[in-house]
Design a protein around this motif. Structure first.
Motif, mmCIF file in Angstrom:
data_model
loop_
_atom_site.group_PDB
_atom_site.id
_atom_site.type_symbol
_atom_site.label_atom_id
_atom_site.label_comp_id
_atom_site.label_asym_id
_atom_site.label_seq_id
_atom_site.Cartn_x
_atom_site.Cartn_y
_atom_site.Cartn_z
ATOM 1 N N GLY A 97 -1.669 -13.729 5.769
ATOM 2 C CA GLY A 97 -2.678 -13.093 4.923
ATOM 3 C C GLY A 97 -2.259 -13.096 3.467
ATOM 4 O O GLY A 97 -1.081 -12.927 3.146
ATOM 5 N N GLY A 98 -3.214 -13.318 2.573
ATOM 6 C CA GLY A 98 -2.935 -13.314 1.151
ATOM 7 C C GLY A 98 -3.124 -11.945 0.538
ATOM 8 O O GLY A 98 -3.113 -10.932 1.234
ATOM 9 N N ASP A 104 -6.998 -10.022 3.625
ATOM 10 C CA ASP A 104 -6.153 -10.478 2.517
ATOM 11 C C ASP A 104 -5.858 -9.328 1.560
ATOM 12 O O ASP A 104 -6.084 -9.422 0.351
ATOM 13 C CB ASP A 104 -6.840 -11.628 1.771
ATOM 14 N N ASP A 105 -5.339 -8.245 2.096
ATOM 15 C CA ASP A 105 -5.084 -7.055 1.289
ATOM 16 C C ASP A 105 -3.624 -6.927 0.878
ATOM 17 O O ASP A 105 -3.200 -5.902 0.344
ATOM 18 C CB ASP A 105 -5.500 -5.801 2.056
ATOM 19 N N ALA A 134 -11.598 -13.973 -0.799
ATOM 20 C CA ALA A 134 -10.651 -13.296 0.077
ATOM 21 C C ALA A 134 -11.405 -12.579 1.183
ATOM 22 O O ALA A 134 -12.549 -12.163 1.013
ATOM 23 C CB ALA A 134 -9.819 -12.295 -0.723
ATOM 24 N N THR A 135 -10.751 -12.444 2.317
ATOM 25 C CA THR A 135 -11.299 -11.682 3.431
ATOM 26 C C THR A 135 -10.701 -10.279 3.412
ATOM 27 O O THR A 135 -9.711 -10.027 2.714
ATOM 28 C CB THR A 135 -10.974 -12.361 4.767
#
Length: 331
Positions: A229-230, A256-257, A252-253
């Motif tokens: 994940g970013g 991506d937190d 971002a999804t």
């Protein structure tokens, strides 16, 4: 054994994607379309795109193993096809599954161009099919997949990482688990294209996790923990590490937190190159610029096939801001 933890119902950005795999060097699909390509040509083009962000040895390994990588995906049930798209496009229709997914034609001076975008054969944006086939292969291999389980902390014991602590919905009421899946599914695409609306839609998902999530410990005494994940959805991390990326579409999804990154750094890991953000412009330069001749107000040609994009734009400004495009050199 392998355990996969997923905060939501599985798939993440892969399931939302177009299902395109960049591969070349002479794949079966390229051969079926009558396309000639080599790993050296693929490497030559990608060097013009990535610069020094990716080490040359790593990029060479990616290009040399490209055919085998695509074969591995096919071996796990992901379908591809050599139906070649005749036009430059950001994403082909359901009639075509091999296309120029970058600006390979624009960089013909650096390397012979070849279509390398291998789209998973499925209707619509086929990332969902790509993930579904890989998920099925994982289940057949005996990999345990735990969904609706958010990793929150790496557990240490005797100076080593001994496992992962999660917040799981496995013991939550059935309606809470169902609502969690449905609300997350509904917020995914708005989160990408209308971020403010997506964040509002996703708040109930986070609330359900806090209200009904219960601790779950997954041991990894002699294993490796990979956190994916970013951090494109974490505005604080963007301000700290990649402020230049904040002005554009975050792409971002909700996953991506930055939590995957923070898991590692909290346990003493080091992060690097977080200021480097990749943005791909599939339609730049436009096809007409590749086929045509651009001239200034005095009838002098501007640029050539090896110079495009910002370079030509700067040249137009230097010459007074006026230019004409003759779309076909043959005429």
């Amino acid at each position: 054994s392998v355990v996969v933890l997923d905060r939501f119902e599985g798939g993440g950005a892969t399931a939302l994607s177009g299902g395109v795999v960049y591969a070349g060097g002479g794949t079966p699909q390229q051969h079926a379309a009558g396309v000639t390509d080599t790993a050296a040509a693929m490497f030559g083009y990608l060097r013009t795109e990535v610069g020094d962000v990716v080490p040359a040895a790593t990029l060479r390994e990616f290009c040399d193993g490209s055919v085998a990588m695509l074969g591995w995906l096919e071996g796990h049930g992901v379908p591809f096809e050599g139906s070649l798209c005749p036009d430059k496009t950001s994403y082909p229709t359901n009639r075509h599954y091999l296309y120029y997914s970058g600006s390979e034609v624009s960089a013909r001076a650096a390397a012979p161009p070849a279509p390398r975008g291998h789209r998973t054969r499925g209707r619509g944006t086929s990332g969902g099919l790509l993930f579904a086939r890989l998920a099925a292969a994982a289940r057949r291999a005996g990999i345990q997949v735990v969904t609706q389980a958010q990793a929150v902390r790496l557990v240490e014991a005797d100076g080593r990482i001994a496992g992962v602590e999660c917040r799981s919905l496995r013991s939550a009421p059935w309606w809470a688990r169902t609502a969690h899946r449905a609300l997350d599914r509904a917020a995914r695409k708005p989160y990408l294209y209308v971020p403010k609306a997506g964040r509002l839609m996703h708040r109930p998902v986070t609330w359900l996790e806090r209200r009904y999530g219960r601790p779950l410990l997954v041991g990894a005494a002699r294993g490796v923990v990979i956190a994916a994940g970013g951090f494109g959805a974490n505005r604080q991390l963007l301000r700290a590490h990649a402020p230049s990326a904040r002005g554009g579409l975050p792409l971002a999804t909700p996953g991506d937190d930055g939590s995957g990154l923070l898991l590692g750094t909290a346990a003493g890991g080091a992060a690097a190159l977080l200021d480097r953000v990749s943005v791909w412009r599939f339609l730049s330069p436009p096809p007409a610029l590749l086929r045509g001749v651009l001239v200034d107000a005095d009838g002098k040609r501007i640029g050539d096939e090896s110079r495009y994009g910002a370079a030509i734009g700067d040249e137009i400004v230097r010459r007074g801001g006026r230019a004409w495009l003759f779309a076909d050199q043959a005429t």
